[in-house]
Design an enzyme around this catalytic site. Structure first.
Site, PDB file in Angstrom:
ATOM      1  N   HIS A 166       0.837  -1.194   0.000  1.00  0.00           N
ATOM      2  CA  HIS A 166       0.000   0.000   0.000  1.00  0.00           C
ATOM      3  C   HIS A 166       0.876   1.250   0.000  1.00  0.00           C
ATOM      4  CE1 HIS A 166      -3.252  -2.679   1.924  1.00  0.00           C
ATOM      5  NE2 HIS A 166      -3.418  -2.615   0.627  1.00  0.00           N
ATOM      6  N   THR A 193       1.605  -5.110  -8.388  1.00  0.00           N
ATOM      7  CA  THR A 193       0.551  -4.218  -8.860  1.00  0.00           C
ATOM      8  C   THR A 193       1.123  -2.841  -9.152  1.00  0.00           C
ATOM      9  OG1 THR A 193      -0.001  -3.699  -6.556  1.00  0.00           O
ATOM     10  CG2 THR A 193      -1.322  -5.393  -7.643  1.00  0.00           C
ATOM     11  N   GLY A 194       0.574  -2.213 -10.170  1.00  0.00           N
ATOM     12  CA  GLY A 194       0.783  -0.821 -10.529  1.00  0.00           C
ATOM     13  C   GLY A 194       2.080  -0.165 -10.138  1.00  0.00           C
ATOM     14  N   THR A 195       1.967   0.842  -9.283  1.00  0.00           N
ATOM     15  CA  THR A 195       3.105   1.682  -8.924  1.00  0.00           C
ATOM     16  C   THR A 195       4.197   0.892  -8.216  1.00  0.00           C
ATOM     17  OG1 THR A 195       1.597   3.553  -8.685  1.00  0.00           O
ATOM     18  CG2 THR A 195       3.779   3.791  -7.729  1.00  0.00           C
ATOM     19  N   THR A 196       3.810  -0.018  -7.337  1.00  0.00           N
ATOM     20  CA  THR A 196       4.820  -0.819  -6.635  1.00  0.00           C
ATOM     21  C   THR A 196       5.674  -1.581  -7.632  1.00  0.00           C
ATOM     22  OG1 THR A 196       3.312  -1.089  -4.752  1.00  0.00           O
ATOM     23  CG2 THR A 196       5.197  -2.579  -4.876  1.00  0.00           C
ATOM     24  N   SER A 221      -3.075  -1.435 -11.099  1.00  0.00           N
ATOM     25  CA  SER A 221      -3.003  -0.963  -9.723  1.00  0.00           C
ATOM     26  C   SER A 221      -4.103  -1.642  -8.910  1.00  0.00           C
ATOM     27  CB  SER A 221      -3.166   0.555  -9.665  1.00  0.00           C
ATOM     28  OG  SER A 221      -4.482   0.917 -10.014  1.00  0.00           O
ATOM     29  N   ASP A 227      -5.166  -6.456  -7.586  1.00  0.00           N
ATOM     30  CA  ASP A 227      -5.260  -7.483  -6.542  1.00  0.00           C
ATOM     31  C   ASP A 227      -6.082  -8.672  -7.035  1.00  0.00           C
ATOM     32  OD1 ASP A 227      -3.819  -5.960  -4.681  1.00  0.00           O
ATOM     33  OD2 ASP A 227      -5.612  -4.913  -4.024  1.00  0.00           O
TER      34      ASP A 227
END
Length: 297
Positions: A166, A193-196, A221, A227
Site C-alpha cells: 500500500h 501491482t501498478g506503482t509498486t 493498480s 489485486d
C-alpha cells in the site's frame, strides 16, 4: 515463543482436515521449539479428540470463540501485563487457519487479530502452507537442521512471488527488495501491482538488471483490479508466495479487492504462503539464507 492458535470449523472437521495435516507435518518441530500454543476452545478440543500433541505441556485451552476466546487472543497479541512479570499474557503471534467461506472469519475479532499482528510486527499465519513454512523457519533460526519435508517451500526457482504494498508501505517494500535483491531474483517470476511494480523495476534496473526486461511483471493498480488479477494467479496455483505490506491504519477504498486476494490465499491453503509485514518478511528472508547455508553441498 507463545502463539495463539485457532482454526475454523472446516479445518478440524475430518481426520484429514487442515489443522491435522499441519500438526502431522510439524508436531516434531513444535516440540523441538517448545512452542506454547494458546488454542481457542473448539480448536483445542479437536486436537485433544484426535490424540495429537499428546502430553504436550505447551498446549493451553482458551474459551470457545463465542465465549471470547478469539477476543482474548487479540488482547494478548497487543500484550497484557496483569501483574505477570514473565509476560505470560503476551503472545508473539497467531496461527489462525481460515476457511474463507466461514462467516466467523470476518467477525471483528478475526479481523482485529490479523490487524494487531501486522501493527506489532508479529506473525499472522492463515494457511497450512504458511504454518509449515513458519515452523521450518523458526527451527532454522533456532539452529536445527533443515527438514527435508519442507524443501518444497524453498524451491524458489520454480515459484512465482507477488510483491504488493500500500502507498504508506511502498518505501518499506523498496527497502526490503534492496536488502534481499538476490534472494528475490532467484524466484522464477515476480509479479506486482501498478506503482509498486514500476518502482521495483526501476530499483532492479539501477542494480544492473537488463533494462529491456522487467524484474516484476506489472498488473493493474490495486484499485483498478490488480489485486484481483493476482488472486486469480493464486487460485490457479501459479503464484505460491505473497509478500503483501498492508497499511492497517487507513481506510482503503478498494477493501473488497484486498479481501479477495486474502481469501484466494486461504482458499488454496496447502499451496500459498502469505507474509504481511516488513518485520516478518525480513525474518523470512534471513531464515532462507540460513537454511541455504545448512544444506549439504
Amino acid at each position: 515463543m507463545r502463539l495463539g492458535l485457532a482454526a475454523n470449523r472446516l479445518h478440524h472437521a475430518t481426520e484429514d482436515a487442515a489443522l491435522f495435516r499441519w500438526l502431522r507435518a510439524c508436531e516434531s518441530g513444535i516440540r523441538e521449539l517448545k512452542l506454547d500454543l494458546h488454542a481457542v476452545g473448539r480448536t483445542h478440543d479437536a486436537i485433544a479428540a484426535a490424540g495429537m500433541l499428546g502430553g504436550y505441556p505447551g498446549l493451553r485451552r482458551y474459551p470457545y470463540g463465542r465465549e471470547g476466546g478469539l477476543m482474548k487472543l487479540v488482547a494478548e497479541v497487543v500484550g497484557l501485563d496483569d501483574g505477570n512479570p514473565d509476560g505470560s499474557r503476551t503472545l508473539d503471534g497467531a496461527i489462525y487457519l481460515i476457511d474463507p467461506v466461514d462467516p466467523s472469519s470476518t467477525f471483528p475479532e478475526a479481523v482485529a487479530l490479523k490487524r494487531q499482528c501486522v501493527i506489532h510486527g508479529k506473525p499472522f499465519v492463515s494457511t497450512v502452507a504458511s504454518a509449515r513454512d513458519f515452523i521450518e523457519l523458526e527451527r532454522i533460526h533456532a539452529g536445527f537442521a533443515p527438514d527435508p519435508g519442507a524443501d518444497r517451500f524453498f524451491d524458489h526457482r520454480g515459484q512465482t512471488l507477488a510483491l504488493i504494498a500500500h502507498d504508506a508501505m511502498k518505501a518499506s517494500m523498496l527497502d526490503f527488495a534492496t536488502a534481499h535483491f538476490d534472494l528475490l531474483s532467484g524466484f522464477a517470476r515476480r509479479v506486482g501491482t501498478g506503482t509498486t511494480g514500476q518502482r521495483l523495476n526501476e530499483l532492479a534496473w539501477s542494480r544492473g538488471w537488463p533494462a529491456d526486461t522487467p524484474w516484476v511483471d506489472r498488473y493493474k493498480s490495486g484499485p483498478l483490479g490488480g489485486d484481483a488479477q493476482i488472486a486469480d494467479l493464486v487460485l490457479e496455483r501459479r503464484c505460491q508466495r505473497v509478500v503483501f505490506f498492508e497499511d492497517p491504519h487507513v481506510a482503503r477504498q478498494h477493501e473488497a479487492d484486498i479481501q479477495l486476494l486474502e481469501r484466494a490465499v486461504t482458499t488454496v491453503t496447502d499451496d500459498a504462503v502469505c507474509v504481511t509485514s516488513p518485520t516478518m518478511a525480513a525474518r523470512w528472508a534471513e531464515g532462507v539464507a540460513k537454511r541455504e547455508m545448512q544444506r549439504p553441498l
